[in-house]
Design a protein around this motif. Sequence first.
Motif, PDB file in Angstrom:
ATOM      1  N   SER A   1       0.790  -1.229   0.000  1.00 53.61           N
ATOM      2  CA  SER A   1       0.000   0.000   0.000  1.00 53.61           C
ATOM      3  C   SER A   1       0.824   1.283   0.000  1.00 53.61           C
ATOM      4  CB  SER A   1      -0.930   0.012   1.218  1.00 53.61           C
ATOM      5  OG  SER A   1      -0.160  -0.023   2.407  1.00 53.61           O
ATOM      6  N   ASP A   2       2.084   1.219   0.372  1.00 56.42           N
ATOM      7  CA  ASP A   2       2.892   2.436   0.490  1.00 56.42           C
ATOM      8  C   ASP A   2       3.827   2.612  -0.700  1.00 56.42           C
ATOM      9  OD1 ASP A   2       1.691   2.729   2.933  1.00 56.42           O
ATOM     10  OD2 ASP A   2       3.454   2.201   4.105  1.00 56.42           O
ATOM     11  N   THR A   3       4.182   3.861  -0.976  1.00 53.27           N
ATOM     12  CA  THR A   3       5.156   4.150  -2.030  1.00 53.27           C
ATOM     13  C   THR A   3       6.561   3.904  -1.495  1.00 53.27           C
ATOM     14  OG1 THR A   3       5.419   6.458  -1.399  1.00 53.27           O
ATOM     15  CG2 THR A   3       3.648   5.948  -2.971  1.00 53.27           C
ATOM     16  N   SER A   4       7.533   3.894  -2.405  1.00 54.49           N
ATOM     17  CA  SER A   4       8.922   3.665  -1.996  1.00 54.49           C
ATOM     18  C   SER A   4       9.402   4.735  -1.025  1.00 54.49           C
ATOM     19  CB  SER A   4       9.836   3.624  -3.221  1.00 54.49           C
ATOM     20  OG  SER A   4       9.537   2.503  -4.008  1.00 54.49           O
ATOM     21  N   MET A   5       9.006   5.976  -1.256  1.00 57.92           N
ATOM     22  CA  MET A   5       9.411   7.069  -0.374  1.00 57.92           C
ATOM     23  C   MET A   5       8.826   6.881   1.021  1.00 57.92           C
ATOM     24  SD  MET A   5      11.183   9.760   0.002  1.00 57.92           S
ATOM     25  CE  MET A   5      11.506  10.707  -1.435  1.00 57.92           C
ATOM     26  N   GLU A   6       7.561   6.471   1.106  1.00 60.14           N
ATOM     27  CA  GLU A   6       6.934   6.233   2.401  1.00 60.14           C
ATOM     28  C   GLU A   6       7.601   5.056   3.127  1.00 60.14           C
ATOM     29  OE1 GLU A   6       2.346   7.680   1.579  1.00 60.14           O
ATOM     30  OE2 GLU A   6       2.956   5.673   0.971  1.00 60.14           O
ATOM     31  N   LEU A   7       7.945   4.013   2.376  1.00 58.67           N
ATOM     32  CA  LEU A   7       8.627   2.867   2.984  1.00 58.67           C
ATOM     33  C   LEU A   7       9.986   3.274   3.525  1.00 58.67           C
ATOM     34  CD1 LEU A   7       7.793   0.082   0.385  1.00 58.67           C
ATOM     35  CD2 LEU A   7       6.963   0.222   2.731  1.00 58.67           C
ATOM     36  N   ALA A   8      10.725   4.067   2.762  1.00 59.34           N
ATOM     37  CA  ALA A   8      12.057   4.503   3.192  1.00 59.34           C
ATOM     38  C   ALA A   8      11.967   5.311   4.481  1.00 59.34           C
ATOM     39  CB  ALA A   8      12.723   5.317   2.092  1.00 59.34           C
ATOM     40  N   SER A   9      11.008   6.220   4.548  1.00 60.86           N
ATOM     41  CA  SER A   9      10.888   7.036   5.758  1.00 60.86           C
ATOM     42  C   SER A   9      10.346   6.221   6.934  1.00 60.86           C
ATOM     43  CB  SER A   9      10.005   8.251   5.499  1.00 60.86           C
ATOM     44  OG  SER A   9       8.683   7.867   5.209  1.00 60.86           O
ATOM     45  N   GLU A  10       9.458   5.282   6.658  1.00 59.17           N
ATOM     46  CA  GLU A  10       8.884   4.439   7.713  1.00 59.17           C
ATOM     47  C   GLU A  10       9.943   3.569   8.388  1.00 59.17           C
ATOM     48  OE1 GLU A  10       5.923   2.500  10.033  1.00 59.17           O
ATOM     49  OE2 GLU A  10       5.590   4.145   8.636  1.00 59.17           O
ATOM     50  N   PHE A  11      10.822   2.967   7.577  1.00 60.13           N
ATOM     51  CA  PHE A  11      11.815   2.040   8.114  1.00 60.13           C
ATOM     52  C   PHE A  11      13.175   2.679   8.332  1.00 60.13           C
ATOM     53  CE2 PHE A  11       8.757  -0.848   6.041  1.00 60.13           C
ATOM     54  CZ  PHE A  11       8.431  -1.619   7.130  1.00 60.13           C
ATOM     55  N   GLY A  12      13.342   3.932   7.947  1.00 61.73           N
ATOM     56  CA  GLY A  12      14.607   4.627   8.161  1.00 61.73           C
ATOM     57  C   GLY A  12      15.732   4.115   7.284  1.00 61.73           C
ATOM     58  N   ILE A  13      15.398   3.764   6.038  1.00 56.03           N
ATOM     59  CA  ILE A  13      16.412   3.285   5.091  1.00 56.03           C
ATOM     60  C   ILE A  13      16.369   4.156   3.842  1.00 56.03           C
ATOM     61  CG2 ILE A  13      16.380   0.905   5.934  1.00 56.03           C
ATOM     62  CD1 ILE A  13      14.517   0.170   3.680  1.00 56.03           C
ATOM     63  N   SER A  14      17.357   3.990   2.969  1.00 55.40           N
ATOM     64  CA  SER A  14      17.424   4.799   1.751  1.00 55.40           C
ATOM     65  C   SER A  14      16.523   4.202   0.668  1.00 55.40           C
ATOM     66  CB  SER A  14      18.867   4.864   1.245  1.00 55.40           C
ATOM     67  OG  SER A  14      19.268   3.601   0.759  1.00 55.40           O
ATOM     68  N   LEU A  15      16.256   5.002  -0.361  1.00 56.13           N
ATOM     69  CA  LEU A  15      15.449   4.527  -1.481  1.00 56.13           C
ATOM     70  C   LEU A  15      16.136   3.371  -2.201  1.00 56.13           C
ATOM     71  CD1 LEU A  15      14.103   7.880  -2.954  1.00 56.13           C
ATOM     72  CD2 LEU A  15      12.797   6.095  -1.818  1.00 56.13           C
ATOM     73  N   ARG A  16      17.451   3.405  -2.266  1.00 56.96           N
ATOM     74  CA  ARG A  16      18.204   2.314  -2.900  1.00 56.96           C
ATOM     75  C   ARG A  16      17.987   1.005  -2.134  1.00 56.96           C
ATOM     76  NH1 ARG A  16      24.160   3.466  -4.282  1.00 56.96           N
ATOM     77  NH2 ARG A  16      23.141   4.291  -6.114  1.00 56.96           N
ATOM     78  N   GLU A  17      17.973   1.079  -0.814  1.00 61.00           N
ATOM     79  CA  GLU A  17      17.743  -0.123  -0.010  1.00 61.00           C
ATOM     80  C   GLU A  17      16.315  -0.640  -0.185  1.00 61.00           C
ATOM     81  OE1 GLU A  17      20.988   0.605   3.544  1.00 61.00           O
ATOM     82  OE2 GLU A  17      19.005   1.530   3.704  1.00 61.00           O
ATOM     83  N   VAL A  18      15.347   0.268  -0.357  1.00 58.21           N
ATOM     84  CA  VAL A  18      13.964  -0.147  -0.635  1.00 58.21           C
ATOM     85  C   VAL A  18      13.926  -0.902  -1.952  1.00 58.21           C
ATOM     86  CG1 VAL A  18      11.638   0.669  -1.200  1.00 58.21           C
ATOM     87  CG2 VAL A  18      12.858   1.672   0.717  1.00 58.21           C
ATOM     88  N   LYS A  19      14.594  -0.372  -2.962  1.00 62.90           N
ATOM     89  CA  LYS A  19      14.639  -1.017  -4.269  1.00 62.90           C
ATOM     90  C   LYS A  19      15.287  -2.403  -4.169  1.00 62.90           C
ATOM     91  CE  LYS A  19      15.542   1.032  -8.412  1.00 62.90           C
ATOM     92  NZ  LYS A  19      16.362   1.806  -9.356  1.00 62.90           N
ATOM     93  N   ASN A  20      16.377  -2.505  -3.402  1.00 64.86           N
ATOM     94  CA  ASN A  20      17.054  -3.799  -3.220  1.00 64.86           C
ATOM     95  C   ASN A  20      16.155  -4.806  -2.495  1.00 64.86           C
ATOM     96  OD1 ASN A  20      19.348  -2.967  -4.525  1.00 64.86           O
ATOM     97  ND2 ASN A  20      20.428  -2.412  -2.652  1.00 64.86           N
ATOM     98  N   LEU A  21      15.415  -4.340  -1.494  1.00 63.31           N
ATOM     99  CA  LEU A  21      14.496  -5.233  -0.778  1.00 63.31           C
ATOM    100  C   LEU A  21      13.390  -5.734  -1.694  1.00 63.31           C
ATOM    101  CD1 LEU A  21      14.192  -3.474   2.680  1.00 63.31           C
ATOM    102  CD2 LEU A  21      14.988  -5.790   2.280  1.00 63.31           C
ATOM    103  N   LYS A  22      12.832  -4.844  -2.522  1.00 64.99           N
ATOM    104  CA  LYS A  22      11.779  -5.260  -3.448  1.00 64.99           C
ATOM    105  C   LYS A  22      12.315  -6.267  -4.451  1.00 64.99           C
ATOM    106  CE  LYS A  22       8.668  -1.331  -3.256  1.00 64.99           C
ATOM    107  NZ  LYS A  22       7.952  -0.336  -4.043  1.00 64.99           N
TER     108      LYS A  22
END
Length: 57
Positions: free
Chosen positions: A30-51
Amino acid sequence: MRNSQKGELSHSTRDVFGVNFHDFMVKEQSDTSMELASEFGISLREVKNLKKHLNRS
């Protein structure tokens, strides 16, 4: 049997980049990459790697 520190870490936690995988999977629906990054305290690159990691498993 020999135990290594790396082996203990891989079995003791389900966190990648300090993020609980199950929470990430639930919120990624339900959340965008930016929201996930701020929620978990990680960078956008790390969000992309997790996905990318989730799509492989």
